[in-house]
Write a protein that holds these residues in place. Sequence first.
Motif, PDB file in Angstrom:
ATOM      1  N   LEU A 125       0.848  -1.183   0.000  1.00  0.00           N
ATOM      2  CA  LEU A 125       0.000   0.000   0.000  1.00  0.00           C
ATOM      3  C   LEU A 125       0.889   1.240   0.000  1.00  0.00           C
ATOM      4  O   LEU A 125       1.839   1.336   0.788  1.00  0.00           O
ATOM      5  CB  LEU A 125      -0.905   0.026   1.227  1.00  0.00           C
ATOM      6  CG  LEU A 125      -2.096  -0.938   1.221  1.00  0.00           C
ATOM      7  CD1 LEU A 125      -2.861  -0.829   2.532  1.00  0.00           C
ATOM      8  CD2 LEU A 125      -3.024  -0.674   0.038  1.00  0.00           C
ATOM      9  N   PHE A 126       0.569   2.183  -0.901  1.00  0.00           N
ATOM     10  CA  PHE A 126       1.313   3.429  -1.017  1.00  0.00           C
ATOM     11  C   PHE A 126       0.388   4.625  -0.804  1.00  0.00           C
ATOM     12  O   PHE A 126      -0.412   4.941  -1.691  1.00  0.00           O
ATOM     13  CB  PHE A 126       1.922   3.566  -2.416  1.00  0.00           C
ATOM     14  CG  PHE A 126       3.219   2.869  -2.645  1.00  0.00           C
ATOM     15  CD1 PHE A 126       4.412   3.572  -2.620  1.00  0.00           C
ATOM     16  CD2 PHE A 126       3.260   1.511  -2.912  1.00  0.00           C
ATOM     17  CE1 PHE A 126       5.624   2.936  -2.850  1.00  0.00           C
ATOM     18  CE2 PHE A 126       4.452   0.861  -3.139  1.00  0.00           C
ATOM     19  CZ  PHE A 126       5.649   1.572  -3.106  1.00  0.00           C
ATOM     20  N   PRO A 127       0.425   5.312   0.330  1.00  0.00           N
ATOM     21  CA  PRO A 127      -0.160   6.652   0.375  1.00  0.00           C
ATOM     22  C   PRO A 127       0.652   7.547  -0.568  1.00  0.00           C
ATOM     23  O   PRO A 127       1.884   7.548  -0.507  1.00  0.00           O
ATOM     24  CB  PRO A 127       0.020   7.069   1.838  1.00  0.00           C
ATOM     25  CG  PRO A 127       0.192   5.777   2.582  1.00  0.00           C
ATOM     26  CD  PRO A 127       0.923   4.872   1.643  1.00  0.00           C
ATOM     27  N   VAL A 128      -0.025   8.280  -1.450  1.00  0.00           N
ATOM     28  CA  VAL A 128       0.676   9.038  -2.486  1.00  0.00           C
ATOM     29  C   VAL A 128       0.126  10.450  -2.583  1.00  0.00           C
ATOM     30  O   VAL A 128      -0.983  10.755  -2.123  1.00  0.00           O
ATOM     31  CB  VAL A 128       0.563   8.355  -3.869  1.00  0.00           C
ATOM     32  CG1 VAL A 128       1.238   6.992  -3.861  1.00  0.00           C
ATOM     33  CG2 VAL A 128      -0.892   8.244  -4.313  1.00  0.00           C
ATOM     34  N   ILE A 129       0.900  11.297  -3.231  1.00  0.00           N
ATOM     35  CA  ILE A 129       0.475  12.651  -3.574  1.00  0.00           C
ATOM     36  C   ILE A 129       0.791  12.890  -5.040  1.00  0.00           C
ATOM     37  O   ILE A 129       1.848  12.476  -5.543  1.00  0.00           O
ATOM     38  CB  ILE A 129       1.163  13.700  -2.672  1.00  0.00           C
ATOM     39  CG1 ILE A 129       0.622  15.103  -2.971  1.00  0.00           C
ATOM     40  CG2 ILE A 129       2.681  13.658  -2.817  1.00  0.00           C
ATOM     41  CD1 ILE A 129       1.058  16.155  -1.965  1.00  0.00           C
ATOM     42  N   ASP A 130      -0.143  13.522  -5.747  1.00  0.00           N
ATOM     43  CA  ASP A 130       0.047  13.922  -7.138  1.00  0.00           C
ATOM     44  C   ASP A 130      -0.050  15.437  -7.207  1.00  0.00           C
ATOM     45  O   ASP A 130      -1.006  16.035  -6.692  1.00  0.00           O
ATOM     46  CB  ASP A 130      -1.014  13.293  -8.039  1.00  0.00           C
ATOM     47  CG  ASP A 130      -0.895  11.786  -8.120  1.00  0.00           C
ATOM     48  OD1 ASP A 130       0.008  11.295  -8.815  1.00  0.00           O
ATOM     49  OD2 ASP A 130      -1.713  11.086  -7.481  1.00  0.00           O
ATOM     50  N   LEU A 131       0.938  16.070  -7.856  1.00  0.00           N
ATOM     51  CA  LEU A 131       0.968  17.517  -7.982  1.00  0.00           C
ATOM     52  C   LEU A 131       0.810  17.917  -9.442  1.00  0.00           C
ATOM     53  O   LEU A 131       1.413  17.306 -10.337  1.00  0.00           O
ATOM     54  CB  LEU A 131       2.287  18.085  -7.445  1.00  0.00           C
ATOM     55  CG  LEU A 131       2.617  17.789  -5.980  1.00  0.00           C
ATOM     56  CD1 LEU A 131       3.954  18.446  -5.617  1.00  0.00           C
ATOM     57  CD2 LEU A 131       1.516  18.277  -5.054  1.00  0.00           C
ATOM     58  N   ASP A 132       0.003  18.929  -9.675  1.00  0.00           N
ATOM     59  CA  ASP A 132      -0.151  19.503 -11.013  1.00  0.00           C
ATOM     60  C   ASP A 132       0.851  20.646 -11.148  1.00  0.00           C
ATOM     61  O   ASP A 132       0.623  21.755 -10.663  1.00  0.00           O
ATOM     62  CB  ASP A 132      -1.579  20.002 -11.199  1.00  0.00           C
ATOM     63  CG  ASP A 132      -1.821  20.554 -12.602  1.00  0.00           C
ATOM     64  OD1 ASP A 132      -0.862  20.605 -13.401  1.00  0.00           O
ATOM     65  OD2 ASP A 132      -2.965  20.942 -12.898  1.00  0.00           O
ATOM     66  N   LEU A 133       1.970  20.374 -11.811  1.00  0.00           N
ATOM     67  CA  LEU A 133       3.020  21.374 -11.996  1.00  0.00           C
ATOM     68  C   LEU A 133       2.906  22.098 -13.330  1.00  0.00           C
ATOM     69  O   LEU A 133       3.774  22.893 -13.685  1.00  0.00           O
ATOM     70  CB  LEU A 133       4.396  20.696 -11.896  1.00  0.00           C
ATOM     71  CG  LEU A 133       4.665  19.924 -10.596  1.00  0.00           C
ATOM     72  CD1 LEU A 133       6.033  19.255 -10.662  1.00  0.00           C
ATOM     73  CD2 LEU A 133       4.556  20.836  -9.394  1.00  0.00           C
ATOM     74  N   GLY A 134       1.835  21.809 -14.076  1.00  0.00           N
ATOM     75  CA  GLY A 134       1.646  22.408 -15.386  1.00  0.00           C
ATOM     76  C   GLY A 134       1.131  21.367 -16.357  1.00  0.00           C
ATOM     77  O   GLY A 134       1.190  20.161 -16.093  1.00  0.00           O
ATOM     78  N   PRO A 135       0.617  21.795 -17.521  1.00  0.00           N
ATOM     79  CA  PRO A 135      -0.004  20.860 -18.463  1.00  0.00           C
ATOM     80  C   PRO A 135       0.948  19.821 -19.050  1.00  0.00           C
ATOM     81  O   PRO A 135       0.504  18.791 -19.536  1.00  0.00           O
ATOM     82  CB  PRO A 135      -0.548  21.777 -19.563  1.00  0.00           C
ATOM     83  CG  PRO A 135       0.245  23.044 -19.440  1.00  0.00           C
ATOM     84  CD  PRO A 135       0.556  23.189 -17.989  1.00  0.00           C
ATOM     85  N   LYS A 136       2.250  20.079 -19.001  1.00  0.00           N
ATOM     86  CA  LYS A 136       3.205  19.134 -19.580  1.00  0.00           C
ATOM     87  C   LYS A 136       3.918  18.283 -18.540  1.00  0.00           C
ATOM     88  O   LYS A 136       4.691  17.391 -18.896  1.00  0.00           O
ATOM     89  CB  LYS A 136       4.253  19.886 -20.414  1.00  0.00           C
ATOM     90  CG  LYS A 136       3.682  20.538 -21.667  1.00  0.00           C
ATOM     91  CD  LYS A 136       4.798  21.112 -22.534  1.00  0.00           C
ATOM     92  CE  LYS A 136       4.249  21.689 -23.835  1.00  0.00           C
ATOM     93  NZ  LYS A 136       5.331  22.142 -24.734  1.00  0.00           N
ATOM     94  N   TRP A 137       3.654  18.555 -17.256  1.00  0.00           N
ATOM     95  CA  TRP A 137       4.403  17.887 -16.204  1.00  0.00           C
ATOM     96  C   TRP A 137       3.591  16.783 -15.535  1.00  0.00           C
ATOM     97  O   TRP A 137       2.366  16.810 -15.510  1.00  0.00           O
ATOM     98  CB  TRP A 137       4.826  18.895 -15.138  1.00  0.00           C
ATOM     99  CG  TRP A 137       5.896  19.832 -15.582  1.00  0.00           C
ATOM    100  CD1 TRP A 137       5.724  21.063 -16.152  1.00  0.00           C
ATOM    101  CD2 TRP A 137       7.312  19.617 -15.496  1.00  0.00           C
ATOM    102  NE1 TRP A 137       6.936  21.632 -16.433  1.00  0.00           N
ATOM    103  CE2 TRP A 137       7.933  20.775 -16.035  1.00  0.00           C
ATOM    104  CE3 TRP A 137       8.101  18.580 -15.010  1.00  0.00           C
ATOM    105  CZ2 TRP A 137       9.316  20.903 -16.101  1.00  0.00           C
ATOM    106  CZ3 TRP A 137       9.486  18.723 -15.080  1.00  0.00           C
ATOM    107  CH2 TRP A 137      10.069  19.866 -15.614  1.00  0.00           C
TER     108      TRP A 137
END
Length: 267
Positions: free
Chosen positions: A220-232
Amino acid sequence: MKARLAAFALLVLYVTLVLPDPATAQNNFEIQVYGSETVAPDSTMVELHSNVAAEGSRRTVDHVLRTQGAFHETLEITQGITSWFETGFYLFTSIQPDTTWEWVGDHIRPRVRAPESWHLPVGLSLSSELVYQRRAFSVDTWTLELRPIIDKQWGHWYVSINPVLDRAIKGEGVKKGFEFSPAAKVSYSETPKVAIGLEYYGALGALRHFDQAHDQQHQLFPVIDLDLGPKWEFNAGVGFGLTPSTDRLIIKMILGYRFDWGGGGHK
């Protein structure tokens, strides 16, 4: 959000204190739950997958190197061919704690998805991988992976399911036939730029007869996803093994950037 972070902290404490040491090595080079979307034509996605087993196997088992303290670095390059077809190539490497930076193997991964014109209620795609890994890192040197991908976005919520089938082509696992290695993800967008979630990865054994519970692998992985821009693309998490056969503690990160050629890119 504070309540969710507190729950993740309790999970960390429980797993760290309770679970036993892993009994066998595990191939953790690309730790990712796939979404159904493919890279657009005339675009190239370059990703670096990095992870380290902070608590892993501490000895060589079946001539496979230990995972404890090993840094795994994987370069993934995915080229969009059409609006529904892409091909990815992987270069796997490992920095062992007592040796130099080593080449592990390569993957090639064509993938197709259901076109948007089908108006399906869920995202749907199918990935296949032909895999080579050196014997020092896997008891099976050549394998085939079939990965159906089903995902859905409901407002702030996102769910993806990958019921993966693996088959050894050359190595000790050939006689097992197809094995079941499911993966899944659920996440919630706290803000337009930040999503927190939970990823699951398993290896249950041969389809015709699953391994005993203590020989299966579950993470199990608690995770975070960040939106750094449309290409990232950015994803990071800490994984906890839930059985003796799974690496106990893994830290991972994925960083990706999309290059567009001739005006290509996602809509």
